[in-house]
Design an enzyme around this catalytic site. Structure first.
Site, PDB file in Angstrom:
ATOM      1  CE  LYS A 123       3.785  -7.659  -1.172  1.00 42.34           C
ATOM      2  NZ  LYS A 123       5.096  -8.323  -1.169  1.00 42.34           N
TER       3      LYS A 123
ATOM      4  NE  ARG B 271       1.630   0.204   5.046  1.00 43.81           N
ATOM      5  CZ  ARG B 271       1.995  -0.996   4.590  1.00 43.81           C
ATOM      6  NH1 ARG B 271       2.830  -1.741   5.268  1.00 43.81           N
ATOM      7  NH2 ARG B 271       1.510  -1.450   3.464  1.00 43.81           N
TER       8      ARG B 271
ATOM      9  CD  GLU C 133       5.849 -13.275   1.536  1.00 45.09           C
ATOM     10  OE1 GLU C 133       5.384 -12.457   2.348  1.00 45.09           O
ATOM     11  OE2 GLU C 133       5.511 -14.467   1.493  1.00 45.09           O
TER      12      GLU C 133
HETATM   13  P1  ATP Z   1       1.682  -6.578   1.880  1.00 47.70           P
HETATM   14  O1  ATP Z   1       1.515  -6.546   3.376  1.00 47.70           O
HETATM   15  O2  ATP Z   1       0.690  -5.793   1.133  1.00 47.70           O
HETATM   16  O3  ATP Z   1       1.896  -7.939   1.325  1.00 47.70           O
HETATM   17  P2  ATP Z   1       4.318  -5.941   2.469  1.00 47.70           P
HETATM   18  O4  ATP Z   1       4.570  -4.631   3.063  1.00 47.70           O
HETATM   19  O5  ATP Z   1       4.284  -7.082   3.399  1.00 47.70           O
HETATM   20  O6  ATP Z   1       3.032  -5.820   1.594  1.00 47.70           O
HETATM   21  P3  ATP Z   1       6.844  -6.721   1.476  1.00 47.70           P
HETATM   22  O7  ATP Z   1       7.178  -7.403   0.226  1.00 47.70           O
HETATM   23  O8  ATP Z   1       7.077  -7.419   2.743  1.00 47.70           O
HETATM   24  O9  ATP Z   1       5.339  -6.272   1.328  1.00 47.70           O
HETATM   25  O10 ATP Z   1       7.525  -5.287   1.523  1.00 47.70           O
HETATM   26  C1  ATP Z   1       8.866  -5.045   1.255  1.00 47.70           C
HETATM   27  C2  ATP Z   1       9.256  -3.765   1.930  1.00 47.70           C
HETATM   28  O11 ATP Z   1       8.439  -2.695   1.476  1.00 47.70           O
HETATM   29  C3  ATP Z   1       9.072  -3.861   3.430  1.00 47.70           C
HETATM   30  O12 ATP Z   1      10.248  -3.380   4.053  1.00 47.70           O
HETATM   31  C4  ATP Z   1       7.902  -2.978   3.712  1.00 47.70           C
HETATM   32  O13 ATP Z   1       8.040  -2.374   4.957  1.00 47.70           O
HETATM   33  C5  ATP Z   1       7.969  -1.963   2.576  1.00 47.70           C
HETATM   34  N1  ATP Z   1       6.648  -1.420   2.283  1.00 47.70           N
HETATM   35  C6  ATP Z   1       5.528  -2.098   1.965  1.00 47.70           C
HETATM   36  N2  ATP Z   1       4.482  -1.276   1.840  1.00 47.70           N
HETATM   37  C7  ATP Z   1       4.931  -0.021   2.068  1.00 47.70           C
HETATM   38  C8  ATP Z   1       4.334   1.275   2.089  1.00 47.70           C
HETATM   39  N3  ATP Z   1       3.029   1.459   1.843  1.00 47.70           N
HETATM   40  N4  ATP Z   1       5.129   2.336   2.368  1.00 47.70           N
HETATM   41  C9  ATP Z   1       6.424   2.176   2.594  1.00 47.70           C
HETATM   42  N5  ATP Z   1       7.053   0.994   2.593  1.00 47.70           N
HETATM   43  C10 ATP Z   1       6.335  -0.108   2.337  1.00 47.70           C
HETATM   44 MG    MG Z   2       5.541  -8.290   4.303  1.00 51.63          MG
END
Ligand code: ATP
Ligand code: MG
Length: 562
Positions: free
Chosen positions: A269, A259, A34
């Site tokens: 984020k 994760r 996102e």
């Molecule tokens: P936040 O919740 O901090 O905003 P997010 O995980 O929602 O971060 P996205 O932009 O939705 O952020 O993430 C894109 C992809 O990265 C998703 O498929 C998510 O599962 C993966 N991702 C995010 N954080 C991690 C992590 N710590 N380890 C592995 N994959 C991750």
């Molecule tokens: Mg997300």
């Protein structure tokens, strides 16, 4: 060097089976961020998993911006994400925006309504939450659940046309309010948001929810294996419901992996944005940030990051790994390719009283003792040099082998010097020390006459390049684990309380003249100090700025049984 494939893992086994059984003939994955912030080290894992798995089976990966929430998204984030994915060394097959599918998603919602599988609900967000039930109690049906198809179609059309205010109505999937899985209790799939979208502008005032939009995005792109993190596991039944009920042709499947959590690194984020917005750091790419852009500015390389995520592996388990492991991989990467030079971070002047006045002598210095291919350079040496202030002590404890009155040490690449006199200012601070050198002891001449216990580094004063050094400590205390369940405001406060006030220390000293023209992202090992990277924002020719990437020493060892 990095690995061309993933280590053995359960997703690889699934893909192997799917190809063998003919369920899929080409693997298509996607990385779906996102655009509401910059990518962090956790995303590096998701990127690597998606791109490497597809690639090792001859498949491909799309970069898709999951931009269904206009309130938080921005083109600045879109651009940074593209840059970071490329920098990590991955090429996407297609570039997509979920927002390009808004019309298609709308039409699929109409399909649901016509089948009696979706309805417009007039309840407020609070009412919907309150009637959703709990883990032990079923939810309650909305009083609007049994609206006719005609009424739903009419209301949904008017929602799109902008007749209602934010929050006045939502579209909900009609699944099962008694389901043991709360995510199946008639989730909201469209909400009203009168907001300008970074891509679609003001074309829409209703936006699909992530859980509805994501499976459709995957289906539209023909994604075969939709890989995401484990917290989406409970969403999988709804993912499958959307695929089945919206009657799309493709049948993507969702698989969840653990994760990547790094002790002492924030991988949310929202929290990272808080650090930026509160001015605690100098932007998303501050070298203390665990963002890809921060790690890049700090001096991490794509190779080190990829080897690190490889080592962390792909499993369902939510393991937390140590920063020490990431540091291990940057040291490994730079060990043989970063030139080894000298830098004095806290200078103390030394006058070598028996050394002739005049132009400097040029001494030969190896560029990397572990990699002879890197050759050697010439460094000037003359009557006045700088050494590290803490390499001298007037009244040393026992076992101190560096410079003190009467003691002799080796100057790296140069001569033995012996301290004879300490010059102080009126307050008693040491301002200069006077030494003598022994010409017989020149480095490289094979002198064996006597031994000294300490070797220290130095910079010739006449040619020293004034430099800034930025020394880092972890931004937050290492025991900060991610607690997503806490109330947001409480959580923010405790999070901000954990900020290390000493995470950045700026010092001024000198580097060798050869580093005068150092360019952004040039990397060096400074003898006895660590690996440093030329800062990409603030460094100027003639007055370089060096960021500490990592110190030289570590007790970290990779697990042996791997
Ligand atoms: P936040 O919740 O901090 O905003 P997010 O995980 O929602 O971060 P996205 O932009 O939705 O952020 O993430 C894109 C992809 O990265 C998703 O498929 C998510 O599962 C993966 N991702 C995010 N954080 C991690 C992590 N710590 N380890 C592995 N994959 C991750
Ligand atoms: Mg997300």
């Amino acid at each position: 060097m990095t690995h061309a494939s993933t280590p053995p893992n359960f997703i690889k086994n699934i893909i192997t089976e799917d190809l063998k059984s003919g369920k899929v003939d080409k693997v298509i994955t996607r990385f779906p961020p996102e655009p509401n912030g910059y990518l962090h080290i956790g995303h590096a894992k998701a990127i690597w998993v998606n791109f490497t798995l597809a690639d090792e089976f001859g498949g491909c990966t799309n970069l898709r911006f999951d931009d269904t929430n206009p309130l938080k998204e921005d083109v600045e984030y879109v651009n940074s994400i593209k840059e970071d994915v490329k920098w990590l060394g991955f090429d996407w097959e297609e570039l997509h925006f979920a927002s390009d599918y808004f019309e298609e998603m709308y039409n699929r919602a109409v399909v649901l309504i016509k089948k009696g599988k979706a309805y417009v609900d007039d309840q407020s967000a609070d009412e919907i939450r309150e009637t959703r039930g709990t883990l032990t109690e079923p939810g309650k049906n909305s009083p609007y659940r049994d609206r006719s198809v005609e009424e739903n179609l009419d209301l949904f059309t008017r929602m799109r046309a902008g007749e209602f205010k934010n929050g006045e109505k939502v579209l909900r999937a009609k699944v099962d309010m008694g389901s043991p899985n709360i995510n199946m209790r008639d989730p909201v799939i469209y909400r009203i948001a009168h907001a300008t979208h970074h891509n679609t502008g003001d074309a829409w005032c209703i936006y699909p929810m992530y859980t509805y939009a994501h499976p459709l995005e995957d289906a539209i792109e023909g994604v075969t294996h939709s890989l995401c993190t484990i917290e989406f596991e409970d969403q999988r039944p709804f993912y499958d419901w959307v695929i089945a009920e919206t009657e799309v042709e493709a049948a993507p499947h969702q698989y969840e992996f653990g994760r990547l959590n790094v002790a002492g690194m924030v991988t949310s984020k929202r929290k990272l944005k808080l650090l930026v917005d509160q001015g605690i750091v100098d932007g998303w790419d501050d070298p203390r940030m665990p963002t890809i852009s921060g790690l890049r500015r700090r001096g991490y390389t794509p190779e080190a990051i990829k080897n690190f995520v490889y080592e962390a592996g792909i499993s369902k388990a939510q393991g937390t790994v140590e920063i020490a492991m990431l540091e291990h991989f940057i040291r490994e990467d730079l060990k043989l390719r970063a030139p080894r030079t000298m830098a004095v971070l806290d200078p103390l002047k030394v006058v070598i009283t028996n050394y002739p006045e005049g132009g400097p002598e040029l001494l030969e210095a190896e560029n990397n003792t572990e990699n002879p291919e890197m050759g050697s350079r010439q460094i000037p040496f003359s009557r006045e040099i700088y050494i590290e202030r803490d390499d001298f002590m007037e009244n040393p404890p026992s076992k101190y082998f560096r410079l003190f009155p009467g003691n002799e040490v080796r100057l790296k690449h140069a001569y033995f010097i012996k301290c004879n006199e300490v010059i102080k200012d009126e307050e008693g601070n040491v301002v200069e020390i006077h030494c003598t050198y022994d010409p017989e002891t020149k480095s490289g001449t094979g002198f064996t006459g006597r031994k000294v216990k300490g070797t220290i580094h130095w910079i010739d004063a006449s040619a020293a390049v004034p430099s800034e050094f930025r020394l880092y400590e972890p931004l937050i205390s290492a025991d900060n684990t991610e607690e997503e369940e806490e109330a947001e405001s409480v959580e923010e406060k405790t999070f901000l309380d954990q900020i290390n006030p000493n995470s950045l220390r700026v010092v001024h000293g000198y580097v060798e003249p050869g580093l005068q023209g150092a360019k952004p992202h040039d990397k060096f090992q400074f003898f006895r100090h660590g690996y440093f990277n030329v800062d990409s924002k603030d460094s100027k020719p003639g007055s370089p700025v060096f960021n500490l990437i990592v110190s030289l020493k570590s007790s970290f060892q990779l697990p042996k049984n791997k």
